[in-house]
Scaffold this active site. Structure first.
Site, PDB file in Angstrom:
ATOM      1  N   CYS A   1      87.428  33.963 124.945  1.00 31.96           N
ATOM      2  CA  CYS A   1      86.961  34.897 125.985  1.00 31.96           C
ATOM      3  C   CYS A   1      86.244  36.097 125.365  1.00 31.96           C
ATOM      4  CB  CYS A   1      88.154  35.374 126.810  1.00 31.96           C
ATOM      5  SG  CYS A   1      87.702  36.578 128.069  1.00 31.96           S
TER       6      CYS A   1
ATOM      7  N   ASP B   1      98.442  59.950 121.794  1.00 31.87           N
ATOM      8  CA  ASP B   1      97.041  59.967 121.384  1.00 31.87           C
ATOM      9  C   ASP B   1      96.754  60.736 120.089  1.00 31.87           C
ATOM     10  OD1 ASP B   1      94.286  59.292 121.723  1.00 31.87           O
ATOM     11  OD2 ASP B   1      93.930  61.322 122.449  1.00 31.87           O
TER      12      ASP B   1
ATOM     13  N   CYS C   1      93.305  36.168 123.455  1.00 30.24           N
ATOM     14  CA  CYS C   1      91.881  36.212 123.812  1.00 30.24           C
ATOM     15  C   CYS C   1      91.233  34.834 123.813  1.00 30.24           C
ATOM     16  CB  CYS C   1      91.111  37.079 122.828  1.00 30.24           C
ATOM     17  SG  CYS C   1      91.441  38.816 123.012  1.00 30.24           S
TER      18      CYS C   1
HETATM   19  C1  B12 Z   1      89.799  57.629 117.409  1.00 28.95           C
HETATM   20  C2  B12 Z   1      90.040  57.082 118.793  1.00 28.95           C
HETATM   21  C3  B12 Z   1      88.919  56.823 119.580  1.00 28.95           C
HETATM   22  C4  B12 Z   1      87.495  56.902 119.027  1.00 28.95           C
HETATM   23  C5  B12 Z   1      87.212  55.639 118.184  1.00 28.95           C
HETATM   24  C6  B12 Z   1      87.526  54.336 118.924  1.00 28.95           C
HETATM   25  C7  B12 Z   1      88.158  53.218 118.085  1.00 28.95           C
HETATM   26  N1  B12 Z   1      87.678  52.023 118.324  1.00 28.95           N
HETATM   27  O1  B12 Z   1      89.075  53.395 117.300  1.00 28.95           O
HETATM   28  C8  B12 Z   1      86.657  57.037 120.343  1.00 28.95           C
HETATM   29  C9  B12 Z   1      86.489  58.514 120.633  1.00 28.95           C
HETATM   30  C10 B12 Z   1      85.290  56.358 120.341  1.00 28.95           C
HETATM   31  C11 B12 Z   1      87.628  56.422 121.355  1.00 28.95           C
HETATM   32  C12 B12 Z   1      87.240  55.879 122.549  1.00 28.95           C
HETATM   33  C13 B12 Z   1      88.097  55.310 123.478  1.00 28.95           C
HETATM   34  N2  B12 Z   1      89.449  55.377 123.450  1.00 28.95           N
HETATM   35 CO1  B12 Z   1      90.476  56.038 121.923  1.00 28.95          CO
HETATM   36  N3  B12 Z   1      91.613  56.505 120.485  1.00 28.95           N
HETATM   37  C14 B12 Z   1      91.361  56.849 119.271  1.00 28.95           C
HETATM   38  C15 B12 Z   1      92.670  57.066 118.493  1.00 28.95           C
HETATM   39  C16 B12 Z   1      92.949  58.565 118.404  1.00 28.95           C
HETATM   40  C17 B12 Z   1      92.706  56.448 117.095  1.00 28.95           C
HETATM   41  C18 B12 Z   1      92.169  55.008 117.064  1.00 28.95           C
HETATM   42  C19 B12 Z   1      92.022  54.533 115.639  1.00 28.95           C
HETATM   43  O2  B12 Z   1      92.922  54.690 114.850  1.00 28.95           O
HETATM   44  N4  B12 Z   1      90.854  53.964 115.299  1.00 28.95           N
HETATM   45  C20 B12 Z   1      90.633  53.508 113.985  1.00 28.95           C
HETATM   46  C21 B12 Z   1      89.959  52.136 113.883  1.00 28.95           C
HETATM   47  C22 B12 Z   1      90.200  51.617 112.451  1.00 28.95           C
HETATM   48  O3  B12 Z   1      90.510  51.228 114.822  1.00 28.95           O
HETATM   49  P1  B12 Z   1      89.847  49.787 115.120  1.00 28.95           P
HETATM   50  O4  B12 Z   1      88.401  49.813 114.836  1.00 28.95           O
HETATM   51  O5  B12 Z   1      90.290  49.364 116.477  1.00 28.95           O
HETATM   52  O6  B12 Z   1      90.566  48.834 114.054  1.00 28.95           O
HETATM   53  C23 B12 Z   1      91.947  48.477 114.175  1.00 28.95           C
HETATM   54  C24 B12 Z   1      92.164  47.080 114.732  1.00 28.95           C
HETATM   55  O7  B12 Z   1      91.104  46.666 115.563  1.00 28.95           O
HETATM   56  C25 B12 Z   1      92.418  46.235 113.552  1.00 28.95           C
HETATM   57  N5  B12 Z   1      91.285  45.645 112.833  1.00 28.95           N
HETATM   58  C26 B12 Z   1      90.110  46.199 112.529  1.00 28.95           C
HETATM   59  N6  B12 Z   1      89.386  45.384 111.801  1.00 28.95           N
HETATM   60  C27 B12 Z   1      90.128  44.277 111.621  1.00 28.95           C
HETATM   61  C28 B12 Z   1      89.857  43.119 110.937  1.00 28.95           C
HETATM   62  C29 B12 Z   1      90.819  42.125 110.909  1.00 28.95           C
HETATM   63  C30 B12 Z   1      90.508  40.892 110.145  1.00 28.95           C
HETATM   64  C31 B12 Z   1      92.057  42.291 111.605  1.00 28.95           C
HETATM   65  C32 B12 Z   1      93.096  41.237 111.608  1.00 28.95           C
HETATM   66  C33 B12 Z   1      92.311  43.472 112.298  1.00 28.95           C
HETATM   67  C34 B12 Z   1      91.338  44.435 112.291  1.00 28.95           C
HETATM   68  O8  B12 Z   1      93.031  47.108 112.602  1.00 28.95           O
HETATM   69  C35 B12 Z   1      92.493  48.393 112.757  1.00 28.95           C
HETATM   70  C36 B12 Z   1      93.594  49.397 112.478  1.00 28.95           C
HETATM   71  O9  B12 Z   1      94.400  49.579 113.629  1.00 28.95           O
HETATM   72  C37 B12 Z   1      93.710  56.328 119.441  1.00 28.95           C
HETATM   73  C38 B12 Z   1      95.109  56.953 119.494  1.00 28.95           C
HETATM   74  C39 B12 Z   1      95.934  56.646 118.259  1.00 28.95           C
HETATM   75  N7  B12 Z   1      96.560  57.654 117.715  1.00 28.95           N
HETATM   76  O10 B12 Z   1      96.011  55.501 117.834  1.00 28.95           O
HETATM   77  C40 B12 Z   1      93.013  56.377 120.829  1.00 28.95           C
HETATM   78  C41 B12 Z   1      93.137  55.164 121.764  1.00 28.95           C
HETATM   79  C42 B12 Z   1      92.913  53.908 120.944  1.00 28.95           C
HETATM   80  N8  B12 Z   1      92.027  55.324 122.672  1.00 28.95           N
HETATM   81  C43 B12 Z   1      92.265  54.906 123.889  1.00 28.95           C
HETATM   82  C44 B12 Z   1      91.314  54.858 124.937  1.00 28.95           C
HETATM   83  C45 B12 Z   1      91.876  54.659 126.343  1.00 28.95           C
HETATM   84  C46 B12 Z   1      89.950  54.984 124.676  1.00 28.95           C
HETATM   85  C47 B12 Z   1      88.796  54.723 125.655  1.00 28.95           C
HETATM   86  C48 B12 Z   1      88.976  53.499 126.562  1.00 28.95           C
HETATM   87  C49 B12 Z   1      88.558  55.976 126.480  1.00 28.95           C
HETATM   88  C50 B12 Z   1      87.296  55.866 127.354  1.00 28.95           C
HETATM   89  N9  B12 Z   1      86.241  56.484 126.927  1.00 28.95           N
HETATM   90  O11 B12 Z   1      87.301  55.222 128.384  1.00 28.95           O
HETATM   91  C51 B12 Z   1      87.628  54.527 124.654  1.00 28.95           C
HETATM   92  C52 B12 Z   1      87.490  53.043 124.230  1.00 28.95           C
HETATM   93  C53 B12 Z   1      86.468  52.785 123.151  1.00 28.95           C
HETATM   94  C54 B12 Z   1      86.762  51.511 122.358  1.00 28.95           C
HETATM   95  N10 B12 Z   1      86.418  50.340 122.869  1.00 28.95           N
HETATM   96  O12 B12 Z   1      87.342  51.576 121.292  1.00 28.95           O
HETATM   97  C55 B12 Z   1      93.699  54.432 124.022  1.00 28.95           C
HETATM   98  C56 B12 Z   1      93.732  52.887 124.082  1.00 28.95           C
HETATM   99  C57 B12 Z   1      94.772  52.355 125.049  1.00 28.95           C
HETATM  100  C58 B12 Z   1      94.819  50.855 125.017  1.00 28.95           C
HETATM  101  N11 B12 Z   1      95.042  50.235 126.188  1.00 28.95           N
HETATM  102  O13 B12 Z   1      94.657  50.249 123.997  1.00 28.95           O
HETATM  103  C59 B12 Z   1      94.366  55.075 122.736  1.00 28.95           C
HETATM  104  C60 B12 Z   1      95.516  54.271 122.144  1.00 28.95           C
HETATM  105  C61 B12 Z   1      94.839  56.484 123.185  1.00 28.95           C
HETATM  106  C62 B12 Z   1      96.118  56.448 124.007  1.00 28.95           C
HETATM  107  N12 B12 Z   1      97.142  57.132 123.556  1.00 28.95           N
HETATM  108  O14 B12 Z   1      96.219  55.822 125.038  1.00 28.95           O
HETATM  109  N13 B12 Z   1      88.920  56.454 120.895  1.00 28.95           N
END
Ligand code: B12
Length: 206
Positions: A194, A137, A191
């Site tokens: 869905c 994490d 997905c």
């Molecule tokens: C910061 C963080 C949070 C933040 C921000 C959430 C977020 N969406 O990133 C907060 C505090 C809100 C959070 C909440 C939760 N988190 Co969190 N979090 C993290 C952390 C530390 C970093 C995530 C990150 O880098 N975010 C940055 C943004 C850029 O990510 P993103 O919006 O998803 O975008 C990515 C992709 O979607 C994609 N993408 C985005 N835009 C586009 C566009 C295109 C065209 C394409 C192709 C791709 C793409 O590329 C991006 C880069 O990876 C990770 C651990 C880690 N070191 O990775 C855990 C992690 C993601 N979290 C986790 C969990 C469990 C949760 C929660 C479910 C906890 C809960 N409250 O129940 C919630 C879920 C919220 C949600 N739906 O996201 C788990 C997920 C496990 C899994 N099965 O995937 C992780 C991996 C921690 C772990 N070690 O288990 N989290």
């Protein structure tokens, strides 16, 4: 001798992890999306996400000489009965909904020991001077993106990883290693049209 992937997987499952996959050390294809997200200030007050940005694009800065990533999943699904303290309206008034991942001991503490044990066993299994670094994490690692590439699951529309065997309620951890291990097949996105995760999302903003 370099331990085989099957040996490592077997040890990981024995230590309590639910899945174990392997991928290379190159930065994920989604890294530019991450950088855009940071540059657009989407990280709010999570300043550590900006600090980690450079390392996420070059894992050699995290572990010099890194060759592979061992990606691990561990489920936090619990029997529905455990929800009763929050959901049982008969016996006590509702006090709020607690996120499922937070209904256990803090996972950062609970998973520290099995991760250390896995690193120790890797050290014992190879006679060269290899190095292993465990993260869960908080590290400067794009955990979901690496885990998808290691075949553990695919990124759902809610952004988290969905596994065909574990569902969505699982944590991700990894061991960065200088061992050179053959990558597994990445999981593909399944997905389709869905949107169930978006409809179920408690924040109601989709
Ligand atoms: C910061 C963080 C949070 C933040 C921000 C959430 C977020 N969406 O990133 C907060 C505090 C809100 C959070 C909440 C939760 N988190 Co969190 N979090 C993290 C952390 C530390 C970093 C995530 C990150 O880098 N975010 C940055 C943004 C850029 O990510 P993103 O919006 O998803 O975008 C990515 C992709 O979607 C994609 N993408 C985005 N835009 C586009 C566009 C295109 C065209 C394409 C192709 C791709 C793409 O590329 C991006 C880069 O990876 C990770 C651990 C880690 N070191 O990775 C855990 C992690 C993601 N979290 C986790 C969990 C469990 C949760 C929660 C479910 C906890 C809960 N409250 O129940 C919630 C879920 C919220 C949600 N739906 O996201 C788990 C997920 C496990 C899994 N099965 O995937 C992780 C991996 C921690 C772990 N070690 O288990 N989290």
């Amino acid at each position: 001798m370099i331990p085989s992937k099957e040996q490592i997987r077997k040890i990981a499952l024995k230590l309590g992890f639910d899945a174990c996959g392997f991928t290379g050390a190159e930065s994920p294809d989604t890294y530019p999306n991450y950088v855009d997200w940071i540059n657009n200030e989407k990280h709010g007050r999570m300043e550590y996400l900006r600090r980690h940005s450079e390392k996420k694009g070059d894992m050699d800065k995290v572990l010099p000489g890194i060759k592979s990533v061992i990606s691990l999943a561990i489920s936090y699904q619990i029997p529905e009965a455990s929800n009763q303290s929050v959901a049982n309206k008969e016996s006590s008034p509702p006090r709020g909904l607690i996120a499922r991942y937070a209904r256990h001991e803090d996972y950062h503490d609970a998973l520290k020991k099995p991760l250390e044990d896995l690193c120790d066993q890797l050290t014992r299994l190879n006679d060269k001077d290899h190095r292993h670094l465990a993260y869960l994490d908080t590290g400067p690692i794009m955990e979901r993106d690496l885990a998808q590439r290691a075949g553990l699951g695919f990124a759902g529309k809610h952004t988290n990883l969905i596994s065909r065997s574990l569902g969505n309620w699982f944590f991700i951890a990894e061991i960065l290693t200088t061992l050179s291990l053959e990558p597994d097949e990445p999981e593909r996105n399944r997905c389709g049209t869905c949107t169930r995760c978006l409809q179920a999302c408690p924040n109601g903003r989709h």
